[in-house]
Design an enzyme around this catalytic site. Structure first.
Site, PDB file in Angstrom:
ATOM      1  CB  CYS A 291     111.117   2.475 -15.090  1.00 10.41           C
ATOM      2  SG  CYS A 291     112.254   2.454 -16.476  1.00 10.41           S
ATOM      3  CD  GLU A 389     107.029   2.353 -10.515  1.00 14.22           C
ATOM      4  OE1 GLU A 389     107.490   2.954  -9.530  1.00 14.22           O
ATOM      5  OE2 GLU A 389     107.626   2.277 -11.605  1.00 14.22           O
TER       6      GLU A 389
HETATM    7  P1  NAD Z   1     114.767   3.914  -4.842  1.00 14.49           P
HETATM    8  O1  NAD Z   1     114.306   5.297  -5.096  1.00 14.49           O
HETATM    9  O2  NAD Z   1     114.385   3.271  -3.561  1.00 14.49           O
HETATM   10  O3  NAD Z   1     116.369   3.839  -4.882  1.00 14.49           O
HETATM   11  C1  NAD Z   1     117.109   4.268  -6.008  1.00 14.49           C
HETATM   12  C2  NAD Z   1     118.505   4.641  -5.567  1.00 14.49           C
HETATM   13  O4  NAD Z   1     118.439   5.797  -4.749  1.00 14.49           O
HETATM   14  C3  NAD Z   1     119.201   3.571  -4.720  1.00 14.49           C
HETATM   15  O5  NAD Z   1     120.568   3.528  -5.036  1.00 14.49           O
HETATM   16  C4  NAD Z   1     118.986   4.082  -3.319  1.00 14.49           C
HETATM   17  O6  NAD Z   1     119.933   3.592  -2.390  1.00 14.49           O
HETATM   18  C5  NAD Z   1     119.122   5.584  -3.526  1.00 14.49           C
HETATM   19  N1  NAD Z   1     118.512   6.437  -2.509  1.00 14.49           N
HETATM   20  C6  NAD Z   1     117.450   6.152  -1.706  1.00 14.49           C
HETATM   21  N2  NAD Z   1     117.200   7.200  -0.881  1.00 14.49           N
HETATM   22  C7  NAD Z   1     118.103   8.168  -1.185  1.00 14.49           C
HETATM   23  C8  NAD Z   1     118.360   9.475  -0.680  1.00 14.49           C
HETATM   24  N3  NAD Z   1     117.647  10.003   0.313  1.00 14.49           N
HETATM   25  N4  NAD Z   1     119.361  10.195  -1.228  1.00 14.49           N
HETATM   26  C9  NAD Z   1     120.112   9.679  -2.239  1.00 14.49           C
HETATM   27  N5  NAD Z   1     119.929   8.439  -2.737  1.00 14.49           N
HETATM   28  C10 NAD Z   1     118.932   7.686  -2.221  1.00 14.49           C
HETATM   29  O7  NAD Z   1     114.308   3.062  -6.106  1.00 14.49           O
HETATM   30  P2  NAD Z   1     114.443   1.489  -6.314  1.00 14.49           P
HETATM   31  O8  NAD Z   1     113.416   0.827  -5.463  1.00 14.49           O
HETATM   32  O9  NAD Z   1     115.876   1.094  -6.195  1.00 14.49           O
HETATM   33  O10 NAD Z   1     114.064   1.341  -7.868  1.00 14.49           O
HETATM   34  C11 NAD Z   1     112.783   1.184  -8.331  1.00 14.49           C
HETATM   35  C12 NAD Z   1     112.226   2.495  -8.850  1.00 14.49           C
HETATM   36  O11 NAD Z   1     113.072   3.009  -9.872  1.00 14.49           O
HETATM   37  C13 NAD Z   1     110.864   2.348  -9.507  1.00 14.49           C
HETATM   38  O12 NAD Z   1     110.041   3.414  -9.113  1.00 14.49           O
HETATM   39  C14 NAD Z   1     111.156   2.439 -10.986  1.00 14.49           C
HETATM   40  O13 NAD Z   1     110.093   2.855 -11.796  1.00 14.49           O
HETATM   41  C15 NAD Z   1     112.273   3.412 -10.986  1.00 14.49           C
HETATM   42  N6  NAD Z   1     113.021   3.301 -12.233  1.00 14.49           N
HETATM   43  C16 NAD Z   1     112.918   4.307 -13.152  1.00 14.49           C
HETATM   44  C17 NAD Z   1     113.606   4.215 -14.359  1.00 14.49           C
HETATM   45  C18 NAD Z   1     113.534   5.322 -15.370  1.00 14.49           C
HETATM   46  O14 NAD Z   1     114.419   5.366 -16.227  1.00 14.49           O
HETATM   47  N7  NAD Z   1     112.554   6.203 -15.336  1.00 14.49           N
HETATM   48  C19 NAD Z   1     114.393   3.104 -14.624  1.00 14.49           C
HETATM   49  C20 NAD Z   1     114.450   2.088 -13.667  1.00 14.49           C
HETATM   50  C21 NAD Z   1     113.772   2.211 -12.465  1.00 14.49           C
END
Ligand code: NAD
Length: 498
Positions: A291, A389
């Site tokens: 991230c 991103e």
């Molecule tokens: P994502 O948003 O697709 O999923 C994250 C989590 O949310 C997963 O467990 C997923 O199953 C869950 N989720 C999805 N839809 C949901 C809903 N409607 N309600 C509740 N939960 C739901 O993200 P990803 O693809 O797993 O991760 C990548 C993203 O995470 C990138 O954008 C990255 O930048 C971000 N990220 C941010 C940080 C930070 O600290 N700022 C750290 C790591 C990753």
């Protein structure tokens, strides 16, 4: 090919109230490993009913104790044991994480150690924790009674999954809450290691609960559950926005750690060797699935051609290899769907910048999730690869002339997570850092974070702060208690009308 780690379970199950269980309806989903893209295990897939059971167990554990009522020192001992166990299994953990997520093994090992450190840090913090007391001489005493909130819902992404989970589990549990963790469905394997670690360390049943499944069903049920007053979420910005809408009717506490498109700004007066090392590492480490990746590199025009050429040469020399190979610097992306997304951005980039390295899949490797570190130069700020991103090993490099122009470029995205500034001019470094719209700035440094510092983003990169005492604040209620030290003199309503 990568070798399958020894002693993998036959299937991955939920962990509710101290027991491994299947979903009530028996539903499962397939989990693939990113080198071959073949299914290697199935995982239980939670529905609302399973989430309800996990929340009920967590609530009961919270209300009945002993975890929520333990002395901080007692909880701290257990948290230190968790850290000890994680540390003692760091190689096994790294192997499992690397197998499931595609992270290069050496980097997965570093993340396993960081996970232990998260527990150790909060174990120490809760015994050192003190709260405010205020005195109005002769009249009143006020103090802060800090309390755990109840059931914390923790929702985590697939990049560095075990470490991200530890980042939320450690403070949530340290402060006496019970938790329900919903890890990402691409990478559930390392999350399934927590139950045994916690059990061995002495965490009582019901304090930690794990539900596996899709975000749209299992995650959503957690967000909408009335007995979960707090959600800590890390993931994509659009998911974060949706989640915040869904949590709004119940007015939940939310911490949202979201996406980024962080700039690394290199001025001509910088230590260019150090800047080169850090900017190359900053975007290509953890497969670029990071991230805080410095995925936009802004370089002052005087040094632009030279710096860009050296950057591209480094990128061309990066070792792309199997996750199990300790010499690999970049390895397999987590999932074919994500790989396709990154490749589609590379195709877009070919029309938006000058391709200097990479540009597609890495050759000679199995499966299809290996992407060559890709460098685009001369990228304009309105380009999609500058604005969006990508979350893979792809960098956009852009020239600038003045400080003002650099600042405008740095701030010209909807994101605001991290920034990295390279200059030997002290005043410029600080003034520039203060002008950047980001939650975190590193000056002449790559991303090395002291666990005491606040972590989080601004703009589309997040809401709220965790890290150090901010995590303690997020996972607790600070109730203020007022005591009168004199006879209470209240205005006497209802007296004059008699
Ligand atoms: P994502 O948003 O697709 O999923 C994250 C989590 O949310 C997963 O467990 C997923 O199953 C869950 N989720 C999805 N839809 C949901 C809903 N409607 N309600 C509740 N939960 C739901 O993200 P990803 O693809 O797993 O991760 C990548 C993203 O995470 C990138 O954008 C990255 O930048 C971000 N990220 C941010 C940080 C930070 O600290 N700022 C750290 C790591 C990753």
């Amino acid at each position: 090919m990568s070798t399958r780690p020894a002693n993998l379970p036959d299937k991955i199950q939920h962990f509710i109230d101290g027991k491994f269980v299947d979903s009530i309806d028996g539903d499962t989903f397939d989990v693939i490993e990113p080198v071959s893209n073949e299914v290697y295990i199935t995982s239980a897939s939670a529905k609302i009913e399973d989430v309800n059971l996990a929340v009920a167990a967590a609530k009961r554990a919270f209300e009945e104790g002993p975890w929520s009522r333990m002395l901080p020192r007692e909880r701290s001992r257990i948290l230190h044991k968790i850290a000890d166990i994680v540390e003692s299994r760091d190689e096994q953990l790294a192997e499992i994480e690397s197998w499931d997520s595609g992270l290069p093994i050496t980097q997965a090992l570093g993340q396993a150690r960081r996970s232990a450190e998260n527990f150790r840090f909060f174990a120490d913090l809760i015994v050192a924790q003190h709260d405010n007391a205020f005195k109005v001489p002769g009249r009143q005493m006020n103090y802060v009674n800090r309390k755990p909130i109840g059931v914390a819902g923790l929702i985590t992404p697939w990049n560095v999954p075990f470490m991200q989970e530890s980042w939320k589990l450690a403070p949530a549990m340290a402060t006496g809450n019970s938790v329900v963790l919903k890890p990402a469905s691409y990478t559930p394997l390392s999350a399934a290691l927590w139950p045994d670690i916690f059990r061995e360390a002495g965490v009582p049943d019901g304090v930690f609960n794990l539900i596996l499944g899709s975000g749209g069903v299992a995650g959503d049920a957690l967000v909408k559950h009335p007995d979960v007053p707090l959600i800590s979420f890390t993931g994509d910005s659009s998911t974060g926005a949706m989640l915040s809408t869904n949590a709004a009717p119940l007015l939940k506490s939310l911490s949202l750690e979201l996406g980024g498109k962080s700039p690394a700004i290199v001025f001509a007066d910088a230590d260019l060797e150090a800047a080169l090392d850090a900017t190359v590492f900053g975007v290509f480490s953890l497969n670029g699935e990071r991230c805080t990746a410095g995925s936009r590199v802004l370089v002052q025009r005087d040094i632009y051609d030279d710096f860009v050429e050296r950057f591209a040469e480094r990128a061309r020399n990066i070792v792309v290899g199997l996750p199990t190979d300790p010499t690999s610097e970049v390895s397999a992306l987590v999932h074919p769907n994500h790989t396709e997304k990154v490749l589609s951005y590379i195709e877009i980039g070919k029309g938006e910048g000058r391709l200097l390295a990479g540009g597609g899949r890495a050759e000679g490797l199995p499966g299809g999730n290996f992407i060559s570190p890709t460098v685009f130069a001369d990228v304009k700020s309105d380009a999609r690869i500058f604005q969006e991103e990508i979350f893979g090993p792809v960098v956009a490099i852009t020239p600038f002339d003045t400080d003002e122009e650099a600042l405008k470029l740095a701030n010209d995205t909807r994101y605001g997570l991290a920034a990295y500034v390279w200059t030997s001019n002290l005043k410029r470094a600080h003034n520039f850092a203060h002008g950047i719209e980001s939650g975190m700035v590193w000056l002449n440094s790559n991303n090395v974070r002291d666990l005491r510092t606040p972590f989080g983003g601004v703009k589309a990169s997040g809401l709220g702060r965790e890290g150090g005492y901010r995590s303690i604040d997020f996972y607790t209620i600070q109730q203020s208690v007022q005591i009168s030290l004199e006879v209470s003199h209240s205005p006497r309503f209802g007296v004059s009308g008699k």
